[in-house]
Write an enzyme that holds these catalytic residues in place. Sequence first.
Site, mmCIF file in Angstrom:
data_model
loop_
_atom_site.group_PDB
_atom_site.id
_atom_site.type_symbol
_atom_site.label_atom_id
_atom_site.label_comp_id
_atom_site.label_asym_id
_atom_site.label_seq_id
_atom_site.Cartn_x
_atom_site.Cartn_y
_atom_site.Cartn_z
ATOM 1 N N CYS A 142 0.822 -1.210 0.000
ATOM 2 C CA CYS A 142 0.000 0.000 0.000
ATOM 3 C C CYS A 142 0.852 1.254 0.000
ATOM 4 C CB CYS A 142 -0.914 0.019 1.219
ATOM 5 S SG CYS A 142 -0.017 0.267 2.741
ATOM 6 N N PHE A 148 19.277 1.073 -6.716
ATOM 7 C CA PHE A 148 20.020 0.024 -7.427
ATOM 8 C C PHE A 148 21.342 -0.304 -6.738
ATOM 9 C CE2 PHE A 148 17.398 2.045 -10.765
ATOM 10 C CZ PHE A 148 16.655 0.941 -11.155
ATOM 11 N N LEU A 149 21.309 -0.411 -5.416
ATOM 12 C CA LEU A 149 22.518 -0.697 -4.645
ATOM 13 C C LEU A 149 22.924 -2.152 -4.843
ATOM 14 C CD1 LEU A 149 24.614 0.238 -2.556
ATOM 15 C CD2 LEU A 149 22.996 -0.442 -0.762
ATOM 16 N N LYS A 179 26.728 -4.909 -5.361
ATOM 17 C CA LYS A 179 28.073 -5.131 -4.834
ATOM 18 C C LYS A 179 29.108 -4.201 -5.441
ATOM 19 C CE LYS A 179 27.406 -10.079 -3.984
ATOM 20 N NZ LYS A 179 27.885 -11.452 -4.297
ATOM 21 N N ASP A 180 28.809 -3.679 -6.651
ATOM 22 C CA ASP A 180 29.831 -2.882 -7.343
ATOM 23 C C ASP A 180 29.276 -1.614 -7.975
ATOM 24 O OD1 ASP A 180 28.299 -4.085 -9.248
ATOM 25 O OD2 ASP A 180 29.961 -4.871 -10.447
ATOM 26 N N ARG A 181 28.011 -1.245 -7.652
ATOM 27 C CA ARG A 181 27.443 -0.055 -8.284
ATOM 28 C C ARG A 181 26.212 0.422 -7.532
ATOM 29 N NH1 ARG A 181 26.068 -4.498 -11.218
ATOM 30 N NH2 ARG A 181 23.877 -4.750 -11.827
#
Length: 284
Positions: A123, A265-266, A268-270
């Site tokens: 919701c 968009f977290l 391991k490398d970006r």
Amino acid sequence: MKKSGLVTYGKVYKIRGERANASQDLIAVEEPLQIRLEYVYKEAWHEKNLMVTMRSPGHDFDLAMGFLFAEGIIQGEKDILWMRYCEKVKKEEQGNVLVVRLADGLDFDSQVLDRNFYTHSSCGVCGKTAIDAVQAKLEKIRPGDNKKMSYQTLFTLQDAALVNQTGFKYTGGLHAASLFDSDGNLILLREDVGRHNALDKLVGAALREGMSLQKDRIVVLSGRVSFEMVQKAVRAGIPMLAAAGAPTNLSVDLAEDKGLTLIGFLKKDRFNIYTHAGRIMDSG
């Protein structure tokens, strides 16, 4: 199905290529929670069925406190006299009806109680009027002297949270909200079938345990970032919010206006920084 906390066992058919095998598998538990509010109005006690939300059982007191705080009904734990489960309910409702009694003399906008708080696991607030009202009530997060977080530390946060997401590990069906310090140390984590509930539980737990959500803190979400998730973060004074998924345009606009550092968009490398990048340290 036999229920046990966050997860339960259920019969499933697993298809692998051309073969089908029946087996028992773990499934995330989802149950309704009704919150009843008791408060003083015009020198008399009143009871209000405030909301029903579909949630993962467990940490219900954290959920109730976080929700009431996010809505501006309370300012902290001192505004609640007690919380308990209602005993005069049907057998199937036991543990799913929570009564919250507010402190006598608590000053809050009683009109907020007229909102329809029936919610579900995905919701959000609805309508331009509601959005404008939220924006007007929220205070800006002060820039302060927060310690900057490095790229390298941010890269570690999703894995650090995932290791501690027990419910997700066994079912793949739960969201999480995790609190870290600027050095990447996990402080607190809460899981729930609903993204909003997970964040409410995290904020509520921090309030109940006297933990700081502000200076040198970041909250990491397992899903996407909606307007209401940013609303809850700003209300709690959280300076940085990061998520595995994408933010919406309204969440970016609100974060920009209120001084919140928003990351999407977290991995391991970006990652992407959408607002107030000054709290992030350049790797160079």
